[in-house]
Scaffold this motif. Structure first.
Motif, PDB file in Angstrom:
ATOM      1  N   MET A  66      -3.462   7.899   8.998  1.00 51.57           N
ATOM      2  CA  MET A  66      -3.865   8.255   7.647  1.00 51.57           C
ATOM      3  C   MET A  66      -3.088   7.455   6.607  1.00 51.57           C
ATOM      4  N   ALA A  67      -1.775   7.349   6.780  1.00 49.25           N
ATOM      5  CA  ALA A  67      -0.957   6.617   5.814  1.00 49.25           C
ATOM      6  C   ALA A  67      -1.360   5.145   5.749  1.00 49.25           C
ATOM      7  N   ALA A  68      -1.566   4.490   6.909  1.00 49.64           N
ATOM      8  CA  ALA A  68      -1.957   3.081   6.937  1.00 49.64           C
ATOM      9  C   ALA A  68      -3.311   2.878   6.273  1.00 49.64           C
ATOM     10  N   THR A  69      -4.252   3.792   6.620  1.00 49.31           N
ATOM     11  CA  THR A  69      -5.589   3.680   6.026  1.00 49.31           C
ATOM     12  C   THR A  69      -5.537   3.876   4.513  1.00 49.31           C
ATOM     13  N   ALA A  70      -4.749   4.845   4.057  1.00 47.71           N
ATOM     14  CA  ALA A  70      -4.631   5.103   2.618  1.00 47.71           C
ATOM     15  C   ALA A  70      -4.074   3.891   1.886  1.00 47.71           C
ATOM     16  N   MET A  71      -3.057   3.237   2.480  1.00 52.30           N
ATOM     17  CA  MET A  71      -2.481   2.053   1.842  1.00 52.30           C
ATOM     18  C   MET A  71      -3.480   0.910   1.785  1.00 52.30           C
ATOM     19  N   ALA A  72      -4.205   0.679   2.886  1.00 49.73           N
ATOM     20  CA  ALA A  72      -5.165  -0.424   2.927  1.00 49.73           C
ATOM     21  C   ALA A  72      -6.305  -0.202   1.940  1.00 49.73           C
ATOM     22  N   VAL A  73      -6.850   1.025   1.935  1.00 45.50           N
ATOM     23  CA  VAL A  73      -7.963   1.302   1.034  1.00 45.50           C
ATOM     24  C   VAL A  73      -7.505   1.255  -0.426  1.00 45.50           C
ATOM     25  N   SER A  74      -6.303   1.723  -0.714  1.00 49.24           N
ATOM     26  CA  SER A  74      -5.768   1.644  -2.079  1.00 49.24           C
ATOM     27  C   SER A  74      -5.617   0.194  -2.519  1.00 49.24           C
ATOM     28  N   ALA A  75      -5.140  -0.654  -1.599  1.00 51.88           N
ATOM     29  CA  ALA A  75      -5.013  -2.078  -1.927  1.00 51.88           C
ATOM     30  C   ALA A  75      -6.359  -2.683  -2.267  1.00 51.88           C
ATOM     31  N   LEU A  76      -7.402  -2.326  -1.486  1.00 53.27           N
ATOM     32  CA  LEU A  76      -8.743  -2.827  -1.760  1.00 53.27           C
ATOM     33  C   LEU A  76      -9.239  -2.357  -3.123  1.00 53.27           C
ATOM     34  N   GLY A  77      -9.005  -1.091  -3.440  1.00 51.65           N
ATOM     35  CA  GLY A  77      -9.446  -0.568  -4.724  1.00 51.65           C
ATOM     36  C   GLY A  77      -8.766  -1.249  -5.896  1.00 51.65           C
ATOM     37  N   PHE A  78      -7.440  -1.436  -5.810  1.00 47.20           N
ATOM     38  CA  PHE A  78      -6.715  -2.093  -6.898  1.00 47.20           C
ATOM     39  C   PHE A  78      -7.140  -3.554  -7.049  1.00 47.20           C
TER      40      PHE A  78
ATOM     41  N   GLY B 171     -10.382  11.851   1.305  1.00 51.24           N
ATOM     42  CA  GLY B 171     -10.328  11.628   2.749  1.00 51.24           C
ATOM     43  C   GLY B 171      -8.932  11.753   3.298  1.00 51.24           C
ATOM     44  N   ALA B 172      -7.933  11.251   2.552  1.00 53.19           N
ATOM     45  CA  ALA B 172      -6.548  11.351   3.026  1.00 53.19           C
ATOM     46  C   ALA B 172      -6.120  12.810   3.146  1.00 53.19           C
ATOM     47  N   HIS B 173      -6.537  13.643   2.172  1.00 55.86           N
ATOM     48  CA  HIS B 173      -6.193  15.064   2.266  1.00 55.86           C
ATOM     49  C   HIS B 173      -6.857  15.719   3.474  1.00 55.86           C
ATOM     50  N   LEU B 174      -8.107  15.394   3.707  1.00 59.66           N
ATOM     51  CA  LEU B 174      -8.806  16.000   4.834  1.00 59.66           C
ATOM     52  C   LEU B 174      -8.211  15.550   6.165  1.00 59.66           C
ATOM     53  N   VAL B 175      -7.871  14.279   6.265  1.00 57.42           N
ATOM     54  CA  VAL B 175      -7.256  13.792   7.508  1.00 57.42           C
ATOM     55  C   VAL B 175      -5.906  14.456   7.718  1.00 57.42           C
ATOM     56  N   ALA B 176      -5.147  14.636   6.620  1.00 52.23           N
ATOM     57  CA  ALA B 176      -3.845  15.289   6.752  1.00 52.23           C
ATOM     58  C   ALA B 176      -4.002  16.728   7.229  1.00 52.23           C
ATOM     59  N   LEU B 177      -5.025  17.415   6.707  1.00 51.17           N
ATOM     60  CA  LEU B 177      -5.247  18.790   7.159  1.00 51.17           C
ATOM     61  C   LEU B 177      -5.718  18.839   8.612  1.00 51.17           C
TER      62      LEU B 177
END
Length: 752
Positions: A149-161, A185-191
């Motif tokens: 989740m953390a890796a995906t969140a960082m990658a997707v955030s980089a794409l968005g920025f 999605g990050a919240h749901l994956v964390a849950l």
């Protein structure tokens, strides 16, 4: 894991709250993409834009977190720990601040950095959120899922920025969609990576009612909208401030400035533009076309140059304005000169800059008047030099001619000594006169440099050999050496080269009392280096700086001791520069001097050999019939004395009219003609002689201009009138006899 995630999305969570969370985060992410792009492009208000971006993003992140937590089945039974939740929110704010700050610059590296910061903040908040729940002390985490989740969140955030910074509108849409899905999605994956087991011993307490959920949603949206509004307001304020400053700067400009749109209608202008267009100042307003402004000024008579041809002038002005760039100068009715420059912008608009160049025009006019005055003074100087040359050369010719004739008679020792003094003084005066005229020719640019083949070794030996007797009389050793590299035929001006060399050797002999004088020549590539070295009095560094100035010598004692005008070296340097060379010197007091002359003299082939008859110069003229026309009795007598011993028969007249009459009545072998004479000058008489010969079918008789007019224009005028040669006064007996021999030789050959 996929089954677990599907279950969370379809069964375990309230999809309405998830949609609300996604909508809020999507709107907030799109807004942040726009604000970050504006902050990166703006210097004014960047801090306000960045603060608004952080506020909007953090509020959206917090709202989404709370909505996702409330959408869980246990959301209504679990309580929230205030401290842990506040700490999680603080991490979100810090992460958003870091991400927004890093995203202000372009590039993948900055996008990855901002994405990593945003991803870590999102991961921290989603992990700390369940830890801050009361009533669920037993939490079981799946670390692999959290890492993914953390890796995906960082990658997707980089794409968005990156998308938000790369593209304007598309970037905002892409950034909003990607950001919203990433946060929810990050919240749901964390849950899905944690198991929540509520403690039955703890009383279940409803944290927030259903109404509270909507209040929370409205509050989060309000925060997001407020942040966006604040950011936009800050942008508008910064732009307004920037425009105000720009307008102040435009008004402060010393030149007139106006902006026109693509339809050539006025948008903005400064006060100076109105001042330079006083007739149209009252009608300047936004939307006014340029053509209407010009027409109004034409009606007011603002442009006198357009009077009587207004439409043609206007058409020409508008045609120039339609070009990408144009510059025109306009003279106004109030006497001002304006330079109007039009430059087209990328969107089709026009920037018009008006400069007042009245002072420049006045300066240019004053400069032109000064130039005309200088040219007039130069012409007056040339005329003065020509007149003085004529007036000095005429009596000097008599002195030199009479002294040479007197030298052929029997004289005692005392008389010979006196005659030598007269001849020496005459030669000095002749050289001084030639130096002055040469200097005037060089300064006026009328001195022509010839390029003809000549034997360099012979020229050097002749230049140095002229002073062999003078050096021998002083007991000096004169050394002349031409190196093997310089030996042979070269192309250049032999006469001017010998003039420089003889002047240098003459000075060396004059300023040396004992020792030697050496003239050496050697080739150095395309240049030939001439070195004149002596063991004379020398001079110091201060004297060296002014040695090549006119009328300058080392000091006053030099002038008194050795004589001279100080013109020789000035002429030498100017002649050297005209020949494309350089002249310099080194010396020290009492240690002699070395003058170094570098001249470009390319090697060339020897000219075709002349016949023995052409090479032989007979000093005896022979029994020629000579017509002499000169209004000065002394000059006539000088010529008669020079030609008398040769057996020539001389007929002397005083005017050009008398010369023409004599020529028509009698045949002559050669005509010696002065240029300035009463009744009819020499040029007119020569032209009439040529017309008479043509009319009678006679062979042309050699005509030699024997005159004190020695300037180049005089020589050219004589040739144009039909003269065959030109000999300037004062002249020596050898000069006159040699010239007559050469001029009469072709005629004698034709007669034979």
């Amino acid at each position: 894991m996929p089954d677990r995630l599907i279950a969370i999305l379809t069964v375990e969570h309230d999809w309405r709250l998830l949609v609300a969370a996604w909508a809020i985060t999507t709107l907030a992410s799109a807004t942040c993409a726009i604000l970050v792009r504006r902050a990166a492009r703006s210097r004014e208000g960047r801090s306000a834009l960045l603060f608004s971006t952080i506020l909007v993003l953090a509020a959206a992140l917090w709202t989404a977190h709370m909505l996702v937590m409330l959408s869980h089945p246990l959301g209504a039974r679990l309580a929230v720990a205030p401290a842990d939740t506040a700490f999680a929110f603080g991490l979100a704010v810090l992460g958003c601040a870091a991400a927004c700050s890093l995203s202000l610059r372009r590039g993948w590296a900055k996008a990855l950095s901002s994405g990593a910061a945003m991803g870590m903040a999102l991961a921290a908040m989603t992990c700390l959120g369940p830890s801050g729940l009361r009533g669920a002390p037993d939490l079981v985490w799946r670390l692999d899922t959290l890492a993914a989740m953390a890796a995906t969140a960082m990658a997707v955030s980089a794409l968005g920025f990156y998308a938000g910074r790369r593209w304007a509108r598309r970037g905002a849409v892409i950034g909003g969609l990607v950001g919203g899905l990433n946060i929810v999605g990050a919240h749901l994956v964390a849950l899905s990576a944690v198991s929540l087991a509520p403690d039955a011993a703890e009383p279940a307490g409803t944290v927030i009612s259903q109404l509270g959920v909507w209040v929370l949603i409205i509050l989060g949206g309000a925060v997001a909208v407020a942040g966006a509004t604040l950011a936009i307001f800050a942008t508008v304020l910064s732009r307004s401030a920037m425009l105000d400053r720009l307008r102040e700067a435009i008004d402060a400009m010393p030149d007139g400035l106006a902006f026109f749109d693509a339809d050539d209608r006025l948008v903005v202008w400064n006060a100076r533009y109105a001042e330079m267009n006083p007739e149209a100042a009252g009608i300047l307003k936004t939307g006014k076309s340029f053509e209407s402004l010009i027409r109004f000024e034409l009606e007011q008579g603002h442009y006198p140059e357009a009077e009587g041809c207004e439409e043609a002038w206007l058409s020409e002005r508008m045609a120039a304005r339609r070009a990408l760039s144009s510059t025109v100068e306009q003279h106004t009715a109030d006497g001002c000169w304006l330079r109007v420059q039009d430059r087209r912008t990328s969107d089709g608009g026009l920037v018009t800059v008006v400069n007042d160049i009245s002072d420049l025009k006045r300066d240019a006019e004053a400069l032109a008047q000064a130039r005309d005055a200088a040219e007039a003074a130069n012409r007056a100087k040339s005329e003065f030099l020509a007149n003085m040359s004529h007036e000095i050369r005429t009596p000097l010719n008599g002195v030199i001619g009479i002294s040479e004739a007197l030298a052929t008679t029997d004289l005692d020792v005392r008389q010979r000594e006196l005659l030598d003094l007269v001849q020496s003084s005459s030669a000095t005066l002749k050289q001084l006169l030639s130096d002055i005229l040469d200097l005037a020719r060089v300064e006026s640019g009328r001195l022509e440099i010839a390029t003809e083949p000549f034997d360099l070794t012979r020229a050097v030996n002749e230049a140095g050999g002229l002073y062999a007797d003078a050096a021998g009389a002083k007991g000096l050793r004169l050394e002349i050496e031409v190196g093997d590299s310089a030996d042979g035929w070269v192309a250049g001006d032999c006469v001017r080269l010998k003039q420089v060399l003889t002047n240098l050797v003459s000075n060396a002999v004059k300023f040396t009392d004992h020792g030697r004088v050496a003239l050496h020549a050697e080739r150095r590539g395309p240049l030939v280096r001439f070195t004149v070295e002596d063991t004379g009095v020398g001079f110091d560094a201060m004297a060296r700086e002014r040695l090549f100035d006119r009328f300058e010598q080392a000091d006053g004692a030099i002038t008194r001791r050795f004589g001279g005008s100080g013109l020789g070296l000035a002429i030498c340097r100017q002649l050297t520069e005209r020949m494309g060379g350089a002249l310099d010197c080194e010396s020290e007091p009492g240690g002699g001097s070395v003058f170094v002359l570098d001249i470009p003299l390319p090697p060339t082939e020897a000219p075709r050999a002349v016949s023995p008859a052409q090479a032989e110069q007979d000093a005896i003229v022979g029994p020629l019939s000579v017509l002499l026309a000169d209004d000065h009795a002394t000059n006539r007598r000088v010529v008669e004395l020079i030609l008398g011993p040769t057996g020539a028969r001389v007929t002397s007249v005083e005017t050009g009219f008398d010369a023409l009459a004599a020529f028509r009545n009698e045949a002559f072998d050669i005509v010696l003609m002065d240029m300035q004479m009463p009744v009819m000058d020499g040029l007119t008489a020569t032209r009439e002689i040529r017309l008479h010969e043509a009319a009678m079918g006679l062979q042309p008789t050699p005509v030699v201009m024997l005159t004190a007019n020695a300037l180049p224009e005089h020589i050219a005028a004589a040739a144009a009138a039909g003269a065959d040669a030109h000999l300037a006064k004062p002249f020596s007996a050898a000069d006159l006899i040699g010239l007559i021999a050469r001029a009469a030789e072709p005629a004698a050959a034709e007669a034979a």
